[in-house]
Design an enzyme around this catalytic site. Structure first.
Site, short mmCIF file in Angstrom:
data_model
loop_
_atom_site.label_atom_id
_atom_site.label_comp_id
_atom_site.label_asym_id
_atom_site.label_seq_id
_atom_site.Cartn_x
_atom_site.Cartn_y
_atom_site.Cartn_z
N ASP A 1 24.27 14.34 -3.31
CA ASP A 1 25.30 14.87 -2.56
C ASP A 1 26.56 14.50 -3.15
O ASP A 1 27.86 15.12 -2.80
CB ASP A 1 25.43 14.22 -1.16
N ASP B 1 26.42 12.53 -8.69
CA ASP B 1 25.23 13.33 -8.81
C ASP B 1 25.13 14.55 -9.51
O ASP B 1 24.43 14.98 -9.94
CB ASP B 1 24.28 13.30 -7.56
N ASP C 1 19.12 10.64 -4.50
CA ASP C 1 20.28 9.67 -4.39
C ASP C 1 20.35 8.90 -3.24
O ASP C 1 19.47 9.10 -2.13
CB ASP C 1 21.69 10.48 -4.48
N CYS D 1 32.97 30.77 12.54
CA CYS D 1 32.53 31.53 13.50
C CYS D 1 33.68 32.54 13.89
O CYS D 1 34.60 32.55 13.51
CB CYS D 1 32.18 30.77 14.84
N CYS E 1 37.03 31.09 13.92
CA CYS E 1 37.77 30.95 13.08
C CYS E 1 38.50 32.09 12.41
O CYS E 1 39.74 31.97 12.29
CB CYS E 1 36.95 30.42 11.94
#
Lengths: 770, 48
Positions: free
Chosen positions: A663, A667, A483, A76, A79
């Site tokens: 994730d 994986d 997963d 945003c 930042c």
């Protein structure tokens, strides 16, 4: 990157020759050659940063240095301001700019190159992860291509507008009323506008057509180039012959429409997948190694078997090996997907890439870094990605059918009219109008417009498409592999129940606030009141302890907290006990909660006739329990990353189109191997980079929603192709018979494009309906 | 029809002007960071 030897030991300064501890250059006195090096070195030590960026700095002509770095985590305006203000507060910084779209930070400063590390460290301190922009050249090429397309659109749009202005004059009055001289003037003005435009704006098509023809193949750009070039050549000859019709406007309009389609397509493609190289950067840092009893930092790549490395708390373990000194907890989630850190002591095997959490350890390296499990995963991903790249897009299939058919019609028209005995110019004119009018305006827009609308719609729901053909591939999926940890479950333990009072909980939260252990974090997160400041000791594999009002308070495993009765049974790792003076007082139970809507989503997927699989690195009982709750048909537990990849390959061999949702790094190879892949935004960067689609939020619904959108947009794309075919069925006979004037060509082309675009917009209408 | 001799060049000139403005803006980096520009409007800490 160049090796930096940042010495940690104090004994180093006694060496005969004085070298700078940071840059390795000569220095007159002390440890550092300049104050910049000293500050940079200290900043690096403090942050335990393993990379130095200053070697990437560019020396500008005005004597300043410039550094361009990739930043992670810009969300945003705050930042942007935070980073830019922090850097520009330094007097030596002359320019700083954050680019939110490309997630790049670029800054310039006066003074030494080394100062760049200090500045970079300031940004890191704010909580933004910096890394060297990997393979900037590839990015730049994509960017330049997009810019070229945009310029070409601007030029062709300008030309198309002006040509249309002139053409309407030509069409609306007969040549007799207008006068032949005026008509000729308008023809030549049109040529003046059109020819440079075609040379400039046609380049993307011509270049790609030439490249493809050189390989002896053909693509959509070949008929486009032929049609545009023939149309303009023929129009020049008509203008010279003082003929009635010129087709400059058609040629330019064609380019304009097609360029729009091309640009949308390029935007949708986005960043190329670069996961494997990103993963390798885990191995690109440096490690602290004992060489002849002195601690030296060397690049991880140069580690060989037999070395001993010191791994600080919070640092990644650089190599496969075993622990020779120290006791700690290791976060294995990168490799195994396990939620909880594992206790590790002398003799415990370590894996490269895993995170050392609690205490410093010494690791005896067994394998060189290119033989570690992490490197094996990288290599597997590269292989899997090459396999996935073989997918042929729908639009390309259509193009390969389209080209020969249209050229055949063109040739037949030319021969037919010659046979009827007309002049060759007229025969050619008719043949070229066939090429112009059938030219794939509608085909060129059919896919990109649907894609842009669909991805915009998905983005609103927090779903990001990372590759252009992800939706197309997703539409034909018939099997989904999930997963467990972090995908079907939220991925972090939550406090669910237990026997405790609120005083106990406050005490536990006060202890827990000092620890990075996931269970501590869970307790601290669930406590809403204030915490006391305590002097807390963390004991690896056991728990936390502190002295409160003269009493020993412990928070940790059951056995350690003095529950002697059950000491023989193995500790249930998903509970924490609180004891005061060795008397157990309270028990907190945790569980890794299944995503709240997982059951509903799975049921909806089964209704669509989709087969579901669960692949987990976790223990069999846990995996089976989750599968049972969610009604998942096939389960495979205790799988390694390599097993997961093999599992997907096996499904593919049986003719399934597999969507993999996962994730963890474990994986990643499976994600790369699958037909199409998704990962939640809570996943590791590397995994997100591998996945075709990334979704946000605590819900699993996006998996189902995206699948529906994909199927819908695929339907629309096919309809669009159908419309283009229908349009050609009407247009080709007219052109073959020579009825197509420039006006009819213009109307037909824009008409068909509008129909295709309008049809694509139905995606929104269908979405709006409940 | 001699009016065309003025109007066509004028029309083209205006068009070229617009095209030039666009190409300048692009070269100048106005389109480099569209997301950032959308957010920067929220920052109001001009120092002068």
């Amino acid at each position: 990157m160049e090796a930096k030897t940042v010495s940690i030991s104090e004994t180093d300064c006694c060496s005969a020759e004085l070298t700078c501890k940071h840059c390795g250059g000569n220095c007159e006195s002390g440890d550092y050659c300049c104050s910049g090096c000293e500050a940079a070195s200290k900043a690096i030590d403090v942050m335990s940063m393993t990379t130095s960026f200053s070697s990437l700095a560019q020396h500008l002509e005005n004597g300043e240095f410039q550094l361009e770095l990739a930043v992670e985590g810009i969300h945003c305006a705050a930042c942007i301001r935070l980073i830019e203000n922090a850097l520009s507060a330094n007097d030596e910084v002359t320019y700083v700019r954050v680019n939110m779209t490309t997630e790049r930070l670029s800054f310039q400063w006066r003074g030494d190159a080394i100062q760049g590390d200090v500045l970079a460290a300031q940004v890191t301190k704010l909580g933004y992860k910096l890394h060297a922009p990997n393979d900037g050249r590839a990015d730049e090429r994509v960017e330049n291509h997009e810019k070229l397309l945009l310029k070409a659109i601007a030029v062709s749009g300008f030309a198309a507008g002006n040509l249309m202005l002139l053409s309407i004059g030509l069409w609306s009055t007969s040549s007799e009323t207008m006068g032949f001289a005026t008509r000729e003037l308008l023809h030549w003005v049109s040529a003046l506008i059109a020819l440079p435009t075609i040379v400039y704006a046609g380049r993307p098509f011509f270049q790609s057509a030439i490249a493809v023809l050189k390989q002896g193949k053909t693509n959509m750009d070949v008929p486009i180039s032929i049609a545009v070039i023939l149309a303009s050549l023929m129009s020049i000859s008509e203008a010279m012959r003082q003929g009635e019709h010129v087709y400059f406007d058609s040629a330019v309009m064609l380019l304009f429409f097609l360029l729009i389609g091309r640009y949308l397509d390029a935007r949708a493609k986005g960043k190329a997948r670069d996961s494997a190289s990103r993963l390798l950067s885990k191995l690109a840092g440096t490690a602290a190694v004992y060489i002849d009893g002195v601690l030296k930092r060397i690049p991880i790549k140069e580690l060989t078997g037999g070395m001993t490395v010191l791994v600080a708390a919070g640092e990644s373990i650089p190599a496969d090996g075993h622990i020779t000194k120290g006791e700690t907890d290791i976060d294995l989630s990168l490799i195994s997907g396990e939620t909880l850190p594992q206790h590790a002591a002398i003799g415990t095997q370590t894996l490269a890439g895993t995170l050392n959490i609690t205490a410093p350890i010494e690791v005896h390296v067994e394998k060189a870094s290119n033989e570690s499990l992490l490197s094996k995963i990288v290599r597997m991903m590269e292989v899997a990605e090459q396999g996935a790249a073989r997918y042929v897009r729908l639009a390309d299939k259509a193009a390969s059918l389209y080209t020969p058919v249209v050229h055949l019609f063109g040739a037949l028209t030319f021969i037919g009219w010659l046979a009827l005995g007309v002049e060759w110019q007229v025969a050619l004119l008719n043949a070229v109008t066939v090429l112009i009018i059938t030219c794939p305006c509608a085909l060129g827009l059919a896919v990109p417009v649907v894609q842009v609308l669909a991805s915009g719609e998905l983005l609103k729901n927090g779903i990001l498409l990372r590759s252009g053909d992800a939706l197309e591939r997703l539409a034909c999926v018939d099997t989904i592999v999930f997963d467990k940890t972090g995908t079907l479950t939220v991925g972090k333990p939550l406090l669910v129940s237990g026997e405790y009072t609120s005083e106990h909980k406050q005490l536990a939260a006060s202890l827990a606030s000092n620890s990075q252990h996931p269970l501590s974090k869970a307790i601290y997160a669930s406590w809403e009141g204030t915490v006391e400041k305590l002097d807390v000791q963390e004991l690896p594999g056991k728990g936390l302890q502190a002295n409160v009002d003269g009493k020993l308070v412990r928070l940790g495993s059951k056995a350690w907290c003095g529950d002697k009765e059950h000491e023989s049974t193995s500790d249930n790792i998903l509970e924490l006990w609180l004891s005061i003076d060795d008397k157990p007082q309270a028990c907190f139970e945790f569980s890794d909660a299944i995503r709240s809507d997982a059951k509903k989503v799975l049921a909806s997927l089964h209704q669509l006739g989709i087969e579901t699989h669960l692949l987990s690195g976790d223990r069999t009982e846990i995996a089976n329990q989750v599968a049972l709750t969610l009604n998942i048909q096939h389960v495979s537990a205790e799988t390694s990353p390599i097993d997961k990849c093999a599992y997907i390959e096996k499904l593919k061999e049986h003719g399934h189109n597999v969507l993999m949702v996962g994730d963890g790094l474990n994986d990643a190879p499976a994600l790369a191997a699958a037909h199409v892949s998704m990962s939640p935004s809570s996943a590791l960067d590397i995994t997100q980079n591998t996945a075709d689609i990334v979704f946000q939020g605590e819900q699993l619904e996006p998996v189902f929603g995206t699948l529906l959108t994909a199927r819908q947009s695929n339907k629309l794309v096919k309809q669009n192709f159908g419309l283009a075919v229908v349009y050609n069925i009407f247009a080709i006979p007219l052109a073959v018979m020579g009825f197509v004037t420039p006006m009819i060509a213009a109307v037909a082309m824009s008409g068909s494009s509008l129909v295709v675009i309008a049809n694509a917009f139905r995606l929104r209408l269908q979405k709006a309906r409940p | 029809m001699s009016v065309l001799l003025y109007l066509i060049p004028i029309a083209l000139m205006l068009g070229v002007l617009g095209l030039g403005a666009f190409l300048w803006a692009m070269k100048n980096g106005q389109y480099d960071d569209l997301d950032g520009a959308a957010h920067r409007i929220l920052l109001d800490d001009d120092e002068d």
